[in-house]
Design a protein around this motif. Structure first.
Motif, PDB file in Angstrom:
ATOM      1  N   SER A 145       0.798  -1.228   0.000  1.00  0.00           N
ATOM      2  CA  SER A 145       0.000   0.000   0.000  1.00  0.00           C
ATOM      3  C   SER A 145       0.830   1.278   0.000  1.00  0.00           C
ATOM      4  O   SER A 145       0.387   2.308  -0.507  1.00  0.00           O
ATOM      5  N   THR A 169      -4.175   6.605  -1.584  1.00  0.00           N
ATOM      6  CA  THR A 169      -3.878   5.986  -0.299  1.00  0.00           C
ATOM      7  C   THR A 169      -4.932   6.376   0.735  1.00  0.00           C
ATOM      8  O   THR A 169      -4.774   6.109   1.917  1.00  0.00           O
ATOM      9  N   LEU A 214      -4.301   8.085   4.209  1.00  0.00           N
ATOM     10  CA  LEU A 214      -3.698   7.408   5.349  1.00  0.00           C
ATOM     11  C   LEU A 214      -2.206   7.727   5.397  1.00  0.00           C
ATOM     12  O   LEU A 214      -1.556   7.891   4.369  1.00  0.00           O
ATOM     13  N   GLU A 272       0.222   4.097   8.857  1.00  0.00           N
ATOM     14  CA  GLU A 272      -1.104   3.477   8.847  1.00  0.00           C
ATOM     15  C   GLU A 272      -1.250   2.523   7.667  1.00  0.00           C
ATOM     16  O   GLU A 272      -1.930   1.498   7.774  1.00  0.00           O
ATOM     17  N   LEU A 273      -0.610   2.841   6.541  1.00  0.00           N
ATOM     18  CA  LEU A 273      -0.650   1.938   5.397  1.00  0.00           C
ATOM     19  C   LEU A 273       0.104   0.641   5.690  1.00  0.00           C
ATOM     20  O   LEU A 273      -0.306  -0.442   5.253  1.00  0.00           O
ATOM     21  N   TYR A 299       0.368  -0.716   8.683  1.00  0.00           N
ATOM     22  CA  TYR A 299      -0.515  -1.475   9.576  1.00  0.00           C
ATOM     23  C   TYR A 299      -1.670  -2.096   8.785  1.00  0.00           C
ATOM     24  O   TYR A 299      -2.085  -3.228   9.057  1.00  0.00           O
ATOM     25  N   ARG A 300      -2.196  -1.341   7.812  1.00  0.00           N
ATOM     26  CA  ARG A 300      -3.324  -1.854   7.032  1.00  0.00           C
ATOM     27  C   ARG A 300      -2.928  -3.088   6.232  1.00  0.00           C
ATOM     28  O   ARG A 300      -3.706  -4.054   6.124  1.00  0.00           O
ATOM     29  N   ASP A 301      -1.716  -3.067   5.659  1.00  0.00           N
ATOM     30  CA  ASP A 301      -1.272  -4.247   4.912  1.00  0.00           C
ATOM     31  C   ASP A 301      -1.184  -5.468   5.812  1.00  0.00           C
ATOM     32  O   ASP A 301      -1.637  -6.561   5.453  1.00  0.00           O
ATOM     33  N   GLU A 303      -2.779  -6.013   8.572  1.00  0.00           N
ATOM     34  CA  GLU A 303      -4.151  -6.401   8.931  1.00  0.00           C
ATOM     35  C   GLU A 303      -4.820  -7.152   7.777  1.00  0.00           C
ATOM     36  O   GLU A 303      -5.471  -8.190   7.996  1.00  0.00           O
ATOM     37  N   ASN A 304      -4.665  -6.652   6.553  1.00  0.00           N
ATOM     38  CA  ASN A 304      -5.286  -7.301   5.399  1.00  0.00           C
ATOM     39  C   ASN A 304      -4.733  -8.700   5.166  1.00  0.00           C
ATOM     40  O   ASN A 304      -5.482  -9.638   4.859  1.00  0.00           O
TER      41      ASN A 304
END
Length: 335
Positions: free
Chosen positions: A148, A159, A162, A166-167, A169-171, A173-174
């Motif tokens: 991301s 993006t 974010l 945060e990107l 962390y999002r990866d 999490e995904n």
């Protein structure tokens, strides 16, 4: 020697894609029983079952997958071994089959021949349509996910405002959702957040300083980073002002006059070790900076405490960015 730009170093050149060993699987928190759809730079990617064999392209994907608890599913790797990975991620890339030393040289045929069912990595170079590439890979039974942190560099992608961290962390999490390892992913994210907070607090009481983040190649023009870069975000978290924060770019090449007029108190001298460059160590980059005529007018160049070498990989959009933040915090707090 041809200059390797930092943008080129982080964006795997898969332009050829439109023209033309395996380790044990990590146990999941809970088996995936339903399809999972996640966003990848504006594309919806649906997984009916978790991928078993992954090609990680570039330095970020292996560490992100390891943080999500599925590093052992990385069966193939395209990228450098000069990256300062943590011990567990280093094992991941060493145990994977390395299909290319240079992530720029990955071809569609390489991917097909690897037998993977997913490719996860940095974004696609200019000139390659991301949707068309994804469709072609999908037709071959291979899913494509983009890290991301590189979405903003793809035309027409977003993006969603974010931050770089945060990107990251999002990866994680995904990937936890895709592989059913949400608990492991959540624990990793919590740990990374805690480390980021601690690093910021370490230098929180120090007086704010201005700095310029420079990329120092072995040959060619010195570059710098604007407000859209992750290193600029790292600097802000540490109370350091990026003198080029108002430049709406990730990377650019400032003029000698702009560098001198900025009069930064600190220099973050970033370098990219490749194993074959003339700038491979921290001392190499210090020497290179002091030999650059365009930097001669900056007072901080001659100050040992103001010139801070930084391995480029510590500013890439993966868990290594947290290591880099800690490294900078320790250096700044000691200064």
């Amino acid at each position: 020697m041809k200059r390797l730009s930092p943008l080129a170093a982080t964006l795997p050149a898969l332009a050829m894609l439109l023209t033309s060993g395996c380790s044990a699987v990590a146990p999941a928190d809970a088996p995936q029983t339903e399809s999972v759809t996640i966003d990848s730079c504006g594309r919806e990617v649906t997984f009916d079952t978790p991928p078993e064999r992954i090609l990680a392209v570039g330095s970020e994907a292996p560490a992100l997958l390891e943080a999500a608890g599925v590093g052992e599913r990385v069966t193939h790797y395209a990228g450098s071994l000069q990256v300062p990975f943590d011990a567990s991620t280093q094992r991941v890339v060493e145990q994977a089959e390395r299909i290319a030393e240079d992530s720029h040289k990955v071809s569609f045929e390489m991917i097909l021949n690897s037998g993977v069912d997913a490719v996860i990595g940095t974004d696609i170079t200019a000139g390659v349509d991301l949707d068309s590439l994804a469709q072609r890979l999908e037709g071959a039974g291979i899913k494509l996910l983009t890290v991301s942190g590189y979405c903003a560099g793809i035309e027409g992608r977003s993006t969603h405002n974010l931050s770089g961290f945060e990107l990251i962390y999002r990866d994680i999490e995904n990937y936890g959702k895709v592989f059913g390892t949400q608990d492991r992913a959540a624990a990793s994210i919590a740990d990374l957040r805690k480390r980021v907070t601690a690093a910021a607090e370490l230098v929180g009481e120090h007086a704010a300083r201005s700095a310029v983040p420079l990329y120092v190649p072995a040959e060619g023009t010195v570059g710098s980073y604007g407000g859209q870069s992750l290193v600029s975000e790292q600097m802000e978290l540490l109370g350091v002002e990026n003198v080029f924060a108002d430049v709406p770019k990730r990377y650019f090449e400032p003029s000698t006059e702009a560098l001198t007029d900025a009069a930064p108190q600190l220099i973050f001298a970033m370098f990219l070790p490749t194993g074959s460059s003339q700038v491979e160590t921290e001392q190499d980059v210090v020497d290179a900076v002091r030999q650059r005529p365009e930097l001669a007018g900056i007072e901080a160049v001659s100050d040992d405490s103001a010139l801070l070498p930084l391995n480029y990989y510590y500013t890439s959009p993966g868990p290594l960015a947290v290591d880099g933040l800690e490294l900078l915090a320790n250096r700044l707090s000691d200064g």
